[in-house]
Scaffold this active site. Structure first.
Site, PDB file in Angstrom:
ATOM      1  N   SER A 276       0.816  -1.218   0.000  1.00 62.81           N
ATOM      2  CA  SER A 276       0.000   0.000   0.000  1.00 62.81           C
ATOM      3  C   SER A 276       0.848   1.265   0.000  1.00 62.81           C
ATOM      4  O   SER A 276       0.624   2.177  -0.809  1.00 62.81           O
ATOM      5  CB  SER A 276      -0.935  -0.007   1.213  1.00 62.81           C
ATOM      6  OG  SER A 276      -0.207   0.020   2.435  1.00 62.81           O
ATOM      7  N   ASP A 277       1.828   1.329   0.889  1.00 62.67           N
ATOM      8  CA  ASP A 277       2.596   2.576   0.979  1.00 62.67           C
ATOM      9  C   ASP A 277       3.595   2.709  -0.162  1.00 62.67           C
ATOM     10  O   ASP A 277       3.894   3.823  -0.601  1.00 62.67           O
ATOM     11  CB  ASP A 277       3.275   2.718   2.341  1.00 62.67           C
ATOM     12  CG  ASP A 277       4.111   1.530   2.761  1.00 62.67           C
ATOM     13  OD1 ASP A 277       4.152   0.533   2.027  1.00 62.67           O
ATOM     14  OD2 ASP A 277       4.726   1.598   3.845  1.00 62.67           O
TER      15      ASP A 277
END
Length: 738
Positions: free
Chosen positions: A467-468
Site C-alpha cells: 500500500s505505501d
C-alpha cells in the site's frame, strides 16, 4: 551486553579496522576490487570476478566501492553552512551512487536468522557455494558476533539468543569454520549457558531437523491439510498475514514429508556441539515447547498448545488419513508453484525463497527446472559490504528508496535545477519501468491482492502490491510529471490503475495495512507459533501506510478531481478518523516499520496536514508537537532505540540520530510548528554530522518489523536529512545554521 535503554555495544567497525587475529581466528578476505554489483531492471546480484580480463571488461563503479567500504574518490566539498548548501553536498555524494537503471541500492540487513536458512538449503541440496561467498559470509557472521559473550541475536543490535546463536554457529560450521576457533568456542559456551539448541524457537528446530541434527519430533506440527480448510473458516490460512502464510506454506510440505538430510560426519559433530546432553539420551517430543526466555518474545497460547498436543498425539498417529495428507501436500505444492510463477522465482522474501527451493528439490529433484530456477534467483537476496556477505530482508528496497529520494529533492525545491534533473529523470524512468502491469495468474485461487497499477517494495519482478510503496511511487511520479520539462512516462490510465489498487486497501477501521487489507481477526495471534515475533498472524492498521495512501489520494485528486471522487473523499475521511483515534493520550503514534514514535509521528502529522489540521487550529497536533519537544536532546537532536518497538514506550538513545532527528523536523514542519529555534538546533546537529564529501555516516539501525526484529535502511541517512533541510529552507529561508 545491551545497555538498559537498548543501545547495543556490538562493534560497528569494519573488519579491516579490527585488531589482528590469532592464527586460529584468521579468515581470508576476498579481494574487494573484484566484487561487482549487477543491476538488471532493479534486480541486484553480486559477482566476484576471477580474471584480469573480466576486471578490465567490467570496471568497478563508485557505488560498488561505497557499498564495499572502499575509497570512492569523491571529492571534498565546500563546508555547508546553510540548508541548501548541505542539501547540494548531500546530493553531490548520493547522486554518484545512483545505478544505471535509475534506482539506488543498499544493504537491507539486520535480521540474523536469514542467512542460515539459505546456507542450510544449499548444504542439504548439495549445491556448491562459491569460495568467495563462503569467505565473506563467514567474515560477516564473525563481524556481527557479540563482542562480549560471542553469541548472536535475532538482529544485529539484539541480545544473544538461542535462535541467533545456534543458527549462525551452524552456518559457520557448514561454511567450513573450525570448531576449535576461539570465537566458535566462545559461541558454544554461550549457547550451552542458554540451554543449547533444544531451547530454540520453532523455526530453529525446524531448520535443524531439516539438516538432520535434530529429530522431527522436536518440531511443533505444521500440517499441510490446514490449507484445505474452506475459506469461510475463521482460521483458514488465506486470512493470515502474507509473510507468515508464505513461510508456513512450504514449511508444512517439508514437515509433512519429515524430510531430513542424511547424517554425515559434520552433522554428527554438530549434534555434540549444539546440544548439552548426548543425542541418544534425548526424548525429542518432550522438547517441542522448551524455549529460552530470551527467545520467547511471544509465548505460545494455551490454545495453541492444546491444538499441538491433539495434532501430535491424536491426529497424526491415529486419525489422519493418508489420502487427506496427500491431498494437503498436493495443494500446498500447487500454491508453492503459483508463488514461484507469480514472482519469477524471486518469492516474497528470504525466508520462503529457500523453503520453496527445498520443496522443489524434494518434489522434483536436483536437476528439475523449478529447483534450478530457484538456484538462479536466491543470490538476489545477498549483499556484500565491508564486513562481508549477508542476506537482505527482501531482494532490495529499490522502489521505496527511489520514490522517497524524488520527493525529498522536490520538497527541497531542486527538482527543476538542471544539475539534478538528469538524476531525477533516470529515477522517474525506473519507477515507470517498475509499475506492475498485470494481475497474478490464478489471482483468486492463490489468494493474491489486486496488483495491476501497483508498485512493490523492491521490484516489479517480485510482484507484490504494497500500500505505501504504491502510494509513494505514485506521488513521486505525479510530482515530477507535473513539472515543466519532465515527460509523461506514466500515463493517466496507469496512474488511475494505481488509485484503483489503493482504494482496495482500506480496512473497516479506516486504516490501511501493508500488503492487503486485514483478512482475519486479531484472535489469530493465539495461533502464533513463531515465538520470536509479535503481531505476525494478520495484517494490522498502520499510521505509516494509512498516511501514504491518504496523501497519494489527496495529491491525485488535485490533478484528476473527477475520478472516483466520492470514493476517494469517503476513504480519506475514514482514514483521517483512524489517524486521530490511533494517537495516544501523550500525543504520540506507535510506528511498526521504523523506530518508532519519531517515524510514525512524521507520517501521522503529514496526514493531518493534508486535511488542514495544524498546530494553529488543532489540540491534537499541538499535543503531538509537545511530545517531541519534551524529548529533544541537549545537542538539538532526537534519538530512540529499538527498545521502543519492543516495549511500546519511548526509549531514549544515548546519542541523537540523524535520521530520527530528520523525521521529527519533518513532523514539526508538517504540523506548522511556529517556532524556528528547536528546528534550527536540530538541523545544526544534522549539518554538523555531514562529512566533507557530503555523506552522512551510518548510525543506529532505523527499521523494524513484527515489533521485535530490526532492519537497516542505510539510504534514509541521505533521503530524510535532504527532505528536512529542504522543508525548513522553504519555511524559514536558507538561513545560516553553522
Amino acid at each position: 551486553m545491551t545497555r538498559p535503554n537498548g543501545a547495543q555495544k556490538r562493534s560497528n567497525t569494519s573488519i579491516k579496522d579490527q585488531a589482528v587475529l590469532s592464527p586460529q581466528e584468521h579468515h581470508e578476505k576476498t579481494d574487494y576490487s573484484r566484487w561487482r554489483l549487477r543491476d538488471d531492471h532493479g534486480t541486484h546480484t553480486w559477482h566476484y570476478l576471477e580474471t584480469d580480463e573480466e576486471i578490465k571488461a567490467w570496471p568497478q563503479t563508485t557505488a560498488d566501492k561505497y557499498f564495499l567500504g572502499m575509497e570512492t574518490g569523491l571529492p571534498n566539498l565546500p563546508p555547508a553552512r546553510k540548508p541548501l548548501e548541505s542539501i547540494r553536498n548531500g546530493l553531490s555524494f548520493f547522486s554518484a551512487l545512483q545505478l544505471e537503471p535509475g534506482n539506488w541500492a543498499c544493504e537491507y540487513g539486520g535480521p540474523m536468522f536469514l542467512l542460515p536458512g539459505l546456507v542450510i538449503t544449499w548444504y542439504v541440496t548439495e549445491t556448491p557455494i562459491h569460495e568467495a561467498f563462503k569467505t565473506e559470509m563467514k567474515n560477516y557472521l564473525f563481524a556481527r558476533q557479540h563482542p562480549e559473550d560471542g553469541g548472536w541475536g535475532l538482529h544485529i543490535e539484539g541480545d544473544s539468543s538461542v535462535f541467533g546463536t545456534a543458527m549462525n554457529y551452524t552456518t559457520l560450521r557448514l561454511l567450513g569454520a573450525d570448531p576449535e576457533d576461539p570465537r566458535l568456542i566462545k559461541a558454544r559456551q554461550t549457547l550451552w549457558k542458554l540451554g543449547g539448541a533444544l531451547n530454540g524457537p520453532h523455526w530453529a528446530k525446524f531448520w535443524l531437523s531439516v539438516l538432520g541434527v535434530l529429530e522431527w519430533e522436536v518440531v511443533n506440527p505444521v500440517p499441510p491439510e490446514i490449507w484445505l480448510l474452506p475459506d469461510w473458516v475463521p482460521i483458514a490460512p488465506w486470512r493470515w498475514w502474507i509473510h507468515i502464510r508464505m513461510v508456513f506454506l512450504p514449511m508444512s510440505y517439508i514437515y509433512s514429508k519429515k524430510w531430513s538430510y542424511p547424517l554425515n560426519d559434520l552433522t554428527r559433530q554438530l549434534r555434540s556441539e549444539l546440544l548439552t546432553q548426548p543425542f541418544e539420551t534425548i526424548k525429542f517430543d518432550n522438547h517441542r515447547n522448551t524455549i529460552s526466555p530470551l527467545d520467547n518474545y511471544h509465548p505460545k497460547s494455551w490454545f495453541l498448545n492444546v491444538i499441538n498436543w491433539f495434532l501430535v498425539y491424536v491426529w497424526f498417529p491415529i486419525l489422519r488419513p493418508a489420502s487427506l495428507a496427500k491431498k494437503g501436500e498436493d495443494w500446498v505444492w500447487w500454491l508453492v508453484r503459483a508463488e514461484d510463477d507469480n514472482t519469477s522465482f524471486s518469492n516474497l522474501g528470504p525466508v520462503n525463497g529457500p523453503l520453496n527451493a527445498l520443496v522443489c528439490y524434494i518434489h522434483d529433484g536436483p536437476s528439475s527446472y523449478n529447483f534450478r530456477e530457484h538456484l538462479k534467483t536466491l543470490p538476489e537476496f545477498l549483499w556484500v559490504k565491508d564486513e562481508g556477505m549477508l542476506m537482505n530482508g527482501t531482494n532490495g528496497v529499490q522502489v521505496w528508496d527511489t520514490a522517497f529520494l524524488i520527493q525529498a529533492v522536490h520538497d527541497a525545491g531542486l527538482a527543476e535545477d538542471p544539475k539534478w534533473k538528469p538524476m531525477l529523470l533516470k529515477a522517474l524512468e525506473f519507477l515507470e519501468d517498475q509499475q506492475i502491469s498485470e494481475e497474478c495468474r490464478d489471482q483468486q485461487k492463490c489468494y493474491r491482492q489486486q496488483r495491476k497499477g501497483a508498485w512493490g517494495f523492491s521490484t516489479k519482478k517480485q510482484g507484490y502490491t504494497v500500500s505505501d510503496c504504491t502510494s509513494e511511487g505514485l506521488k513521486a511520479v505525479m510530482l515530477l510529471q507535473n513539472l515543466p520539462g519532465y515527460p509523461k512516462l506514466v500515463s493517466e490510465r496507469r496512474q488511475k490503475d494505481a488509485i484503483d489498487v489503493l482504494l482496495t486497501m482500506q480496512n473497516k477501521s479506516g486504516g490501511c495495512a501493508s500488503y492487503e487489507p486485514t483478512r482475519g481477526s486479531e484472535l489469530l495471534e493465539y495461533l502464533n507459533a513463531a515465538e520470536v515475533f509479535g503481531r505476525i498472524m494478520v495484517e494490522y492498521d498502520y499510521p505509516e501506510c494509512t498516511t501514504a495512501v491518504v496523501t497519494a489520494l489527496h495529491m491525485f485528486s488535485k490533478h484528476f478531481p473527477d475520478y472516483r471522487k466520492d470514493e476517494i473523499a469517503a476513504f480519506k475521511n475514514r482514514a483521517i478518523d483512524y489517524i486521530r483515534r490511533a494517537q495516544r493520550p501523550d500525543g504520540s503514534w506507535y510506528g511498526s516499520w521504523g523506530i518508532c514514535f519519531t517515524y510514525a509521528g512524521m507520517f501521522a502529522l503529514e496526514s493531518l496536514a493534508c486535511v488542514g489540521e495544524t498546530y494553529a487550529n488543532s489540540e491534537r497536533v499541538r499535543r503531538a508537537c509537545q511530545f517531541f519537544l519534551d524529548r529533544q536532546m541537549e545537542d538539538g537532536g532526537w534519538g530512540e532505540t529499538y527498545r521502543s518497538c519492543e516495549t511500546g514506550v519511548y526509549c531514549q538513545h544515548p546519542q541523537s540520530q540523524v535520521v530520527q532527528t530528520s523525521w521529527v523536523v519533518i513532523a514539526l514542519l508538517e504540523a506548522g510548528y511556529p517556532e524556528r529555534g528547536p528546528l534550527e538546533r536540530a538541523l545544526r546537529m544534522v549539518v554538523g554530522r555531514q562529512q566533507k564529501n557530503g555523506e552522512w555516516k551510518q548510525e543506529a539501525i532505523e527499521g523494524v518489523f513484527n515489533k521485535s526484529c530490526m532492519i537497516s535502511y542505510p539510504n534514509y541517512k541521505f533521503i530524510f536529512p535532504i527532505k528536512a533541510l529542504g522543508m525548513f529552507a522553504k519555511r524559514f529561508g536558507d538561513v545560516e545554521l553553522i
